[in-house]
Design a protein around this motif. Structure first.
Motif, mmCIF file in Angstrom:
data_model
loop_
_atom_site.group_PDB
_atom_site.id
_atom_site.type_symbol
_atom_site.label_atom_id
_atom_site.label_comp_id
_atom_site.label_asym_id
_atom_site.label_seq_id
_atom_site.Cartn_x
_atom_site.Cartn_y
_atom_site.Cartn_z
ATOM 1 N N PHE A 1 0.767 -1.168 -0.026
ATOM 2 C CA PHE A 1 -0.036 -0.077 0.052
ATOM 3 C C PHE A 1 0.679 1.041 0.045
ATOM 4 O O PHE A 1 0.205 2.472 -0.254
ATOM 5 C CB PHE A 1 -0.892 0.087 1.078
ATOM 6 N N VAL A 2 2.128 1.079 0.210
ATOM 7 C CA VAL A 2 2.871 2.339 0.354
ATOM 8 C C VAL A 2 4.126 2.124 -0.819
ATOM 9 O O VAL A 2 4.078 3.298 -1.888
ATOM 10 C CB VAL A 2 3.724 2.563 1.742
ATOM 11 N N LEU A 3 4.814 1.347 -0.685
ATOM 12 C CA LEU A 3 5.967 1.094 -1.766
ATOM 13 C C LEU A 3 5.745 1.034 -3.080
ATOM 14 O O LEU A 3 6.150 1.765 -4.106
ATOM 15 C CB LEU A 3 6.988 -0.048 -1.053
ATOM 16 N N LEU A 4 4.962 -0.143 -3.334
ATOM 17 C CA LEU A 4 4.612 -0.199 -4.769
ATOM 18 C C LEU A 4 3.916 0.849 -5.717
ATOM 19 O O LEU A 4 4.154 1.070 -6.731
ATOM 20 C CB LEU A 4 3.933 -1.897 -4.700
ATOM 21 N N PRO A 5 2.937 1.233 -5.000
ATOM 22 C CA PRO A 5 2.255 2.631 -5.787
ATOM 23 C C PRO A 5 3.108 3.573 -6.021
ATOM 24 O O PRO A 5 3.179 4.144 -7.331
ATOM 25 C CB PRO A 5 1.200 2.813 -4.715
ATOM 26 N N LEU A 6 3.973 3.910 -4.936
ATOM 27 C CA LEU A 6 4.900 4.971 -5.435
ATOM 28 C C LEU A 6 5.883 4.656 -6.482
ATOM 29 O O LEU A 6 6.211 5.223 -7.361
ATOM 30 C CB LEU A 6 5.818 5.360 -3.996
ATOM 31 N N TYR A 7 6.620 3.332 -6.159
ATOM 32 C CA TYR A 7 7.469 2.889 -7.456
ATOM 33 C C TYR A 7 6.822 2.760 -8.759
ATOM 34 O O TYR A 7 7.505 2.887 -9.666
ATOM 35 C CB TYR A 7 8.312 1.544 -6.901
ATOM 36 N N GLU A 8 5.795 2.166 -8.756
ATOM 37 C CA GLU A 8 4.976 1.888 -9.783
ATOM 38 C C GLU A 8 4.713 3.263 -10.548
ATOM 39 O O GLU A 8 4.843 3.496 -11.893
ATOM 40 C CB GLU A 8 3.695 1.520 -10.039
ATOM 41 N N SER A 9 4.482 4.510 -9.936
ATOM 42 C CA SER A 9 4.111 5.861 -10.340
ATOM 43 C C SER A 9 5.653 6.398 -11.045
ATOM 44 O O SER A 9 5.870 6.955 -12.127
ATOM 45 C CB SER A 9 3.731 6.784 -9.520
ATOM 46 N N VAL A 10 6.667 6.091 -10.238
ATOM 47 C CA VAL A 10 8.265 6.626 -10.991
ATOM 48 C C VAL A 10 8.541 5.784 -11.954
ATOM 49 O O VAL A 10 8.783 6.345 -13.115
ATOM 50 C CB VAL A 10 9.045 6.450 -9.812
#
Length: 218
Positions: free
Chosen positions: A95-104
């Motif tokens: 819920f925190v790491l993957l959404p951020l990394y996917e956006s980048v």
């Protein structure tokens, strides 16, 4: 982290129309890269990342213990009575790491594999650990709540169980007296010249019964 979702949402809104000459876009991009670096532990090899997870959890637990002693509110993710290492990491990665990394990675496809592959590998690692933890906990619970006896009797087969009588006392409230008579005991008498006895001796054993036994049927 208080503004994490706000920053990621704002970045997603401009990722498809980013303008390098726009100061707000550049500032937002720098904020995103700072966040990616700040919580990049799971992008590192597991032999490096996992010890830091242990340290972080100990810091959380020590803080929540102190807050409890002072009567202060405790964040659920810091409470040692509610959090385990695998559950904490699975939630954080999902819920925190993957959404951020996917956006980048959507904006910079060339770094998708280097930053997403180890994070997804970490998610699999902690998910399997969480599943094993839950399975072990369930097994311990079943063991503690054990003392269940299942008797499956085939009516076509002669069974040695003659009588099962529950004995309730203050010393052994869940003890049953089980009297066992060998099969065909009534026909097992032999003649005295063969040195046999006229009746087979019953055998008695004590069993521990399940708490759910319906005493009305005893």
């Amino acid at each position: 982290m208080a503004r994490h979702n706000e920053i990621v949402t704002a970045f997603n809104n401009i990722s498809g129309c980013y303008e390098d000459g726009n100061p707000e876009h550049k500032l937002l991009l720098m904020e995103i890269f700072l966040k990616v670096s700040d919580i990049s532990n799971e992008a590192r090899p597991m032999c490096v990342a996992e010890p830091w997870v242990e340290c972080l959890l100990q810091e959380f637990f020590m803080q929540s213990d102190a807050e409890k002693l002072e009567g202060l509110p405790v964040a659920p993710f810091m409470d040692r009575e509610k959090v385990t290492k695998p559950s904490a990491q699975v939630g954080f990665i999902k819920f925190v790491l993957l959404p951020l990394y996917e956006s980048v990675a959507a904006m910079f496809p060339e770094i998708r594999e280097p930053i997403l592959t180890p994070v997804k590998r970490a998610l699999v690692y902690y998910t399997e650990m969480s599943d094993k933890f839950e399975a072990d906990k369930a097994a311990i619970k079943l063991k503690e709540q054990g003392r269940r006896i299942s008797l499956t009797i085939d009516p076509k087969v002669e069974h040695p169980v003659q009588r099962l009588q529950q004995t309730v006392s203050s010393e052994a409230p869940n003890t049953a007296q089980l009297t066992v008579t060998p099969p065909n005991s009534a026909d097992s008498a032999t003649s005295s010249d063969e040195g046999g006895s006229s009746e087979a001796d019953p055998k008695e054993v004590k069993l521990t019964l399940d708490d759910d036994i319906d005493e009305s049927k005893s």
